[in-house]
Each structure stands twice: as C-alpha cells, then as structure tokens.
Design an enzyme around this catalytic site. Structure first.
Site, short mmCIF file in Angstrom:
data_model
loop_
_atom_site.label_atom_id
_atom_site.label_comp_id
_atom_site.label_asym_id
_atom_site.label_seq_id
_atom_site.Cartn_x
_atom_site.Cartn_y
_atom_site.Cartn_z
CE1 TYR A 140 -2.97 -3.06 0.35
CE2 TYR A 140 -3.57 -2.36 2.55
CZ TYR A 140 -3.71 -3.25 1.50
OH TYR A 140 -4.59 -4.30 1.61
CB ILE B 190 -10.28 -4.05 7.68
CG1 ILE B 190 -10.35 -5.11 6.55
CG2 ILE B 190 -9.67 -4.64 8.93
CD1 ILE B 190 -8.98 -5.58 6.06
CB SER C 40 -13.97 5.94 4.92
OG SER C 40 -14.45 7.19 4.44
N1 LIG Z 1 -5.86 -8.56 1.34
C1 LIG Z 1 -6.23 -8.00 0.21
O1 LIG Z 1 -5.92 -8.51 -0.89
C2 LIG Z 1 -7.05 -6.77 0.23
C3 LIG Z 1 -7.68 -6.30 -0.94
C4 LIG Z 1 -8.45 -5.15 -0.87
C5 LIG Z 1 -8.62 -4.50 0.36
N2 LIG Z 1 -7.98 -4.98 1.49
C6 LIG Z 1 -8.11 -4.31 2.79
O2 LIG Z 1 -9.49 -4.10 3.06
C7 LIG Z 1 -9.73 -2.71 3.30
C8 LIG Z 1 -11.12 -2.33 2.85
O3 LIG Z 1 -11.35 -2.68 1.49
P1 LIG Z 1 -11.53 -1.59 0.33
O4 LIG Z 1 -10.81 -0.38 0.71
O5 LIG Z 1 -11.19 -2.27 -0.95
O6 LIG Z 1 -13.10 -1.39 0.25
P2 LIG Z 1 -14.28 -1.00 1.26
O7 LIG Z 1 -13.79 -0.69 2.61
O8 LIG Z 1 -15.33 -2.03 1.07
O9 LIG Z 1 -14.83 0.33 0.57
C9 LIG Z 1 -14.06 1.50 0.52
C10 LIG Z 1 -14.80 2.47 -0.40
O10 LIG Z 1 -16.09 2.72 0.11
C11 LIG Z 1 -16.24 4.11 0.39
N3 LIG Z 1 -16.93 4.21 1.69
C12 LIG Z 1 -16.40 4.02 2.92
N4 LIG Z 1 -17.33 4.20 3.87
C13 LIG Z 1 -18.47 4.51 3.23
C14 LIG Z 1 -19.77 4.82 3.68
N5 LIG Z 1 -20.07 4.85 4.98
N6 LIG Z 1 -20.72 5.11 2.74
C15 LIG Z 1 -20.42 5.08 1.42
N7 LIG Z 1 -19.21 4.80 0.94
C16 LIG Z 1 -18.24 4.51 1.84
C17 LIG Z 1 -14.83 4.69 0.45
O11 LIG Z 1 -14.82 6.03 -0.01
P3 LIG Z 1 -14.02 7.21 0.75
O12 LIG Z 1 -12.68 6.69 1.18
O13 LIG Z 1 -13.92 8.24 -0.34
O14 LIG Z 1 -14.86 7.67 1.90
C18 LIG Z 1 -14.11 3.80 -0.55
O15 LIG Z 1 -14.34 4.25 -1.86
C19 LIG Z 1 -8.61 -2.04 2.50
O16 LIG Z 1 -8.41 -0.69 2.85
C20 LIG Z 1 -7.45 -2.94 2.84
O17 LIG Z 1 -6.95 -2.66 4.14
C21 LIG Z 1 -7.21 -6.10 1.42
#
Ligand SMILES: NC(=O)c1ccc[n+]([C@@H]2O[C@H](COP(=O)([O-])OP(=O)(O)OC[C@H]3O[C@@H](n4cnc5c(N)ncnc54)[C@H](OP(=O)(O)O)[C@@H]3O)[C@@H](O)[C@H]2O)c1
Length: 282
Positions: free
Chosen positions: A51, A230, A233
């Site tokens: 990251y 996890i 945002s």
């Molecule tokens: N191990 C792996 O391969 C892997 C892969 C992907 C992710 N991850 C981990 O999982 C974490 C979360 O996954 P992710 O970041 O892909 O997706 P997520 O948490 O499902 O979604 C994040 C997205 O949703 C938006 N969001 C957040 N809260 C919201 C709300 N209350 N209402 C509406 N929209 C909202 C965020 O926008 P804003 O930020 O603009 O608010 C961002 O665009 C990552 O940060 C990472 O730590 C791990």
C-alpha cells in the site's frame, strides 16, 4: 464510548472485530487519516507493504499517545517479496516504517500459485513468530487448497484468512471451511468498495427501518456472521459512522435476507487468487 468486540484466535491472542483499512489511502494523507481513525476509536489498523503507506501509519501510531498494546496492527508480505530472504528483508522494512518492534499480525498477501513460494514464505512467518517479532501469523486470499497445503506441509494453521467478502460475494464455502478449521474469516472490501450493495433495495430498506445507513447495515451483517471487518474511508463522517456499525444489531431474518443477495463468482470485485500475482498493491 462503546468498545469493539474482540475475537479470539486459535493461538490464544485476540483481535478487535472492526478495524480500519488503508488500501488506496495516499501516502501523504495516511498519517492524518489514521490519526482521525484512532481519535474516532478504531484500535485495529490494516495496512500492507504494497500500500506504500506504512510510514504514515507509523507516524499516526507514534503521535497517538496510545500504548503499544492498545492498537492492533496488521501488515502483509507482497507477492514480489515471497521467499525466505525477500520476506525477511520486506518484514524489516515494514517494521522500520511502522516504527514497531513487534507486529500483531503478519499475512501472506496472496497465494500467487504460479510463483510456488507460498510455503517457503509461510515457514518464514513461522520463524519470525518463533523469534518474537510477530505475535500472530495469517494469510490473505488463500483458497481451500492453499490452506490444506499449509496444514499438510507445516501443521501450522493461519489464525485468519483475509478474503474479499461482502453481500454480493459472500464466500459461504470458504467461511464454512474456516469455521471447521478454527481459522477466523476477515473481510476485505467489506462494503463492496462502496459499490452496488449500498443501493440494493433489500439493504436500503433494512437501513431505513433501523435509522441507519446502508454502509452500517452491510458492516453489521458482516459482524453478525462473525467476520472481522476493515472498512476504508478517507471521509471524516464515514470514518465515524462506519465504526458505529458495531452498535447496530440485525435480526436473524435480516441477516438471512442480506446473505441471500450473494451472486457467487459474479459478485467478485477484486483479483482472483487462482491467477492473481501482480503488483497492484492490494
Ligand atoms: N488482502 C487483500 O488482498 C485486500 C484487498 C483489498 C482490500 N484490502 C483491505 O481491506 C480494506 C477495505 O477494502 P476496500 O478499501 O477495498 O473497500 P471498502 O472498505 O469495502 O470500501 C471503501 C470504499 O467505500 C467508500 N466508503 C467508505 N465508507 C463509506 C460509507 N459509509 N458510505 C459510502 N461509501 C463509503 C470509500 O470512499 P471514501 O474513502 O472516499 O470515503 C471507498 O471508496 C482495505 O483498505 C485494505 O486494508 C485487502
């Protein structure tokens, strides 16, 4: 302030069930965003070498004034650093950036099957744990066959498997396998990356009836299934609101209705572990 439920691992340690993810948080923004999350009450941060923002996480931890044991920190070995020597060097770089002596949880980011280095990398994690550098060891994006291979070859099971999991991609089979093996399920993209689920009428109707947001309902569903979540945002109000999902309790019928939204493989938004071995930094 209400506290986040804590789940126990098979190694005797435990993890706050709701944490804060930082994939796609820009390096220069990370210290501020993580500081905001810690101020809001998150006590679990999920980052990764890939990251490119571990340094910002480290700065926020140092500035927080919190004791080391008050915050649970996860990082991950990227695909290109699999294999013993590269993993040891990658781990040292992670720890220098995070400014920590001991990591709570270290994961193999992807099984990257065609590299054939997952087993050697797993043995290196076992070694680092024995040396007292890592408290718990786990994996991410591992399939049933990958988990079986680790057990067969080493007898050491990961404490958790961090996998893509949201209502449209519910991973019922892998979750059941984890439950049988005593492996915790951790959901990445628990909000479906802020996509279609948040507008799904089944979810918005349940949200309305609770006076909650769709995002809170999706997170509460994940928590009700026993998954660790996890959400990421960078938006201050969402950082606070997502944490408040720990106070939202859904009925068994509501959980069932959301589980029924599963689209199977079509619901996947991220990489497929069978083939994914790139450098996209997830
Ligand atoms: N191990 C792996 O391969 C892997 C892969 C992907 C992710 N991850 C981990 O999982 C974490 C979360 O996954 P992710 O970041 O892909 O997706 P997520 O948490 O499902 O979604 C994040 C997205 O949703 C938006 N969001 C957040 N809260 C919201 C709300 N209350 N209402 C509406 N929209 C909202 C965020 O926008 P804003 O930020 O603009 O608010 C961002 O665009 C990552 O940060 C990472 O730590 C791990």
């Amino acid at each position: 302030m209400p506290s986040t439920p804590v789940l126990r691992f098979h190694d005797g340690r435990s993890i706050p069930q709701l944490g804060f993810g930082v994939w796609q948080v820009a390096p220069e923004q990370t210290a501020d965003v993580v500081s905001r999350a810690l101020e809001a009450g998150y006590r679990h941060i999920d980052t990764a070498r890939g990251y490119n923002n571990e340094h910002g996480v480290g700065r926020a931890l140092a500035a927080s004034g919190l004791d080391r044991d008050e915050v649970f920190v996860t990082s991950k070995v990227p695909n290109q650093d699999q294999g013993r020597e590269a993993t040891l060097a990658s781990f040292d770089a992670t720890m220098a950036d995070l400014g920590l002596e001991e990591l709570d949880l270290y994961l193999i980011h992807w099984p990257a099957p065609e590299r054939g280095l997952a087993l050697e990398t797993w043995r290196t994690l076992v070694e680092l744990q024995a040396a007292g550098r890592i408290r718990s060891i786990g994996v991410s994006n591992f399939r049933i066959e990958d988990l079986e291979m680790l057990e067969r070859e080493t007898g050491v099971l990961p404490v958790l498997n961090q996998i893509e999991l949201h209502p449209y991609f519910g991973q019922a089979e892998l979750r059941a396998f984890h439950a049988d093996m005593g492996i915790r399920t951790e959901s990445w993209s628990p909000l479906g990356q802020g996509g279609g689920e948040l507008e799904d009428p089944v979810i918005t109707r349940i949200a309305e009836s609770h006076g909650a947001s769709a995002a809170q309902v999706v997170l509460a569903w994940n928590l009700a299934l026993g998954n660790i979540v996890i959400p990421k945002s960078v938006t201050p109000e969402r950082i606070v609101a997502n944490l408040a999902s720990r106070e939202l309790s859904l009925s068994a019928q509501e959980v069932e209705a959301i589980t029924a939204l599963d689209k199977g493989p079509e619901g996947r938004r991220g990489g497929n572990p069978a083939g994914f071995s790139g450098h996209q930094g997830r």
